[in-house]
Enzyme design. Structure first.
Site: not given
Ligand code: NAP
Ligand code: MG
Length: 489
Positions: A193, A398, A267, A301
């Site tokens: 997804k 962050e 991650e 990230c």
């Molecule tokens: P997010 O809100 O956690 O969303 C990530 C993914 O999870 C999206 O596809 C989201 O869907 C989905 N999601 C949301 N709520 C969920 C739930 N309860 N259960 C399962 N899936 C769920 O993060 P983001 O705002 O998209 O991305 C930014 C974050 O990613 C930052 O904190 C960044 O540091 C982190 N990141 C980490 C890495 C790494 O390798 N460590 C790499 C890239 C990014 P929707 O978007 O459709 O809500």
């Protein structure tokens, strides 16, 4: 049109616009779910809009998968695993993965432009970083698929089965590649997804996967919001969750799968330290700071969002940094001159602006680059804060935007202590002329990836992942492959 005005020293950085063409791309008005190599209407009958954050235009409508659709995709993956993929020879698996990599290369221009339109990132980055790296991940893991016994010698092993994969919006195609390629190489089937604001390149990848002749059900790509992700996490027939996203959602996932026997790699977020010593090559280090925090609008990230600069060179480094910030080109992400594109969504822009206000109210000193912002779309000026306290929110939390907090240090011990004083531990950068100092710091910094005299460099052969609240498990390299295998000894 990209906007730039002369920097403070009167240097004119204006270039004529050089827009990447969009004539070679196809974006359908509506996308369904990709299940069993077919485009399936969502049983929810719901669709959501995806927009271009640089001008707020709607690009397409995307299917919103509910629990029933997720179940359909997981069943497709399970059947494909039992009936076809687990019986496919490693050599054949390898050929399919290789074919996907080649087809991605053939569609590289289309993928780059669509990524830029949907995510807001500069075309220079999607064209030169995201798409080539995504292809390279497939090439790299194609090479391992028929050599697993050499990758993990003397270890009887088998695939896990069905992997549920959930990815964020900052590197949409690249994150899909990081997840799908090792899963297939290890012999698993996949339900993936993408994030709701950036589904388009994953759906293009679905078209490529179909064209590659990969057997139906081996890769299923379903779109939706957080509830769709949660339905994948909670589905009883999933063997592994691979998640990249925020620490908050990572914690929800960890709680949800506790006791289920599902494997997981998480991650998560970061607040990475970029450390500059007084013997560093200053101009390169300034480029490294810019690359570390302003690259991809800070939507990285492992962004170097905390700068630690040795006290005796702080004034010089900050002066050079401000000068360089004034030369950054902010504007239309499709313009090949653009350094800083659009913030991915209105919500994310509001979060960043909230943190900028917090920084000011905490008493830190702000400097923002002098560029003009386009009238439409979500943009944020590159921003730095000096006089930042170690305990301040802008140096602890962050922000996920082009906002850098700067602190100074005098000694090695002091900077190690300050850099490690964070709930996160994803990455770090060390800039110095002394090899011994690099080795000293790399052994003491609690971060999964440490760059020396460079920043934000990625390679499919090298494992990536975090310490502490940045998650666990590694992607990339052999570690990333092992995360999709059950070792039987
Ligand atoms: P997010 O809100 O956690 O969303 C990530 C993914 O999870 C999206 O596809 C989201 O869907 C989905 N999601 C949301 N709520 C969920 C739930 N309860 N259960 C399962 N899936 C769920 O993060 P983001 O705002 O998209 O991305 C930014 C974050 O990613 C930052 O904190 C960044 O540091 C982190 N990141 C980490 C890495 C790494 O390798 N460590 C790499 C890239 C990014 P929707 O978007 O459709 O809500
Ligand atoms: Mg979008």
């Amino acid at each position: 049109m990209a906007k730039k005005k002369p920097g403070k020293e009167g240097v004119n950085w204006d270039y004529s616009p050089s827009l990447e063409s969009t004539s070679h791309i196809t974006i359908l008005p509506k996308y369904e779910l990709f299940i069993n190599n077919e485009w399936v209407k969502p049983s929810s009958k719901k669709y959501f809009k995806t927009t271009n954050p640089a001008n707020e235009d709607v690009l397409s409508e995307i299917a919103w998968a509910n629990d029933y659709d997720v179940d359909l995709a997981v069943k497709a993956a399970r059947n494909a695993y039992n009936d076809v993929w687990s019986k496919t020879t490693p050599k054949e698996r390898s050929k399919y993965i290789y074919r996907i990599a080649r087809l991605m290369q053939e569609h590289a221009r289309e993928l780059s432009v669509i990524e830029t339109l949907d995510a807001g990132k500069p075309i220079r980055e999607s064209r030169d970083i995201d798409v080539p790296l995504a292809c390279n991940h497939f090439f790299y893991y194609a090479g391992w698929a028929d050599k697993l016994e050499y990758a993990f010698p003397n270890q009887p092993m088998e695939a896990l089965g069905v992997a549920g994969q959930i990815i964020p919006w900052n590197f949409p195609l690249l994150m899909a590649a990081w997840k799908i390629a090792p899963a297939l190489a290890a012999g698993n089937c996949v339900v993936l997804k993408p994030a709701e604001t950036t589904s388009l390149t994953a759906l293009k990848l679905a078209e490529i996967i179909k064209a590659s002749g990969l057997p139906p059900g081996v890769v299923n790509i379903i779109t939706g919001h957080g509830d769709t992700g949660a339905a994948i996490v909670n589905h009883p027939d999933i063997n592994k969750i691979a998640f990249t996203g925020s620490t908050n959602v990572g914690k929800i996932i960890q709680r949800a799968i506790a006791g289920t026997g599902k494997k997981a790699t998480l991650e998560l977020g970061g607040k990475s330290a970029n450390i500059i010593f007084d013997d560093a090559p200053i101009d390169q280090a300034v480029e490294g700071i810019v690359n570390g925090i302003f690259f991809n609008q800070g939507h990285v990230c492992c962004a170097g969002s905390r700068l630690f600069v040795q006290e005796n060179i702080a004034e010089l480094v900050i002066r050079k940094l401000k000068h360089r910030m004034d030369s950054l080109y902010l504007g239309n992400p499709l313009d090949k001159n653009t350094d800083i594109g659009a913030i991915n969504s209105k919500e994310q822009l509001e979060t960043i602006e909230k943190y900028i206000k917090i920084g000011i109210s905490e008493g830190a000193e702000i400097y923002q680059s002098t560029c003009e912002l386009p009238g439409k779309g979500y943009f944020c000026r590159p921003t730095i804060f000096t006089n930042v306290a170690q305990s301040s929110r802008i140096s602890q939390e962050e922000i996920f935007g082009p906002v850098l907090s700067i602190q100074t240090f005098r000694t090695v011990d002091e900077v190690i202590q300050k850099a490690n004083n964070s709930p996160y531990g994803l990455a770090a950068g060390v800039w110095t002329d002394k090899g011994s100092r690099i080795f000293n710091l790399t052994s003491k910094l609690r971060a999964g990836v440490i760059w020396a005299n460079t920043y934000n460099k990625f390679d499919p052969t090298s494992p990536f992942g975090g310490y502490k609240e940045s998650g666990f498990g590694r992607e990339g390299g052999l570690h990333g492959l092992g995360a999709y295998l059950k070792m039987k000894l």
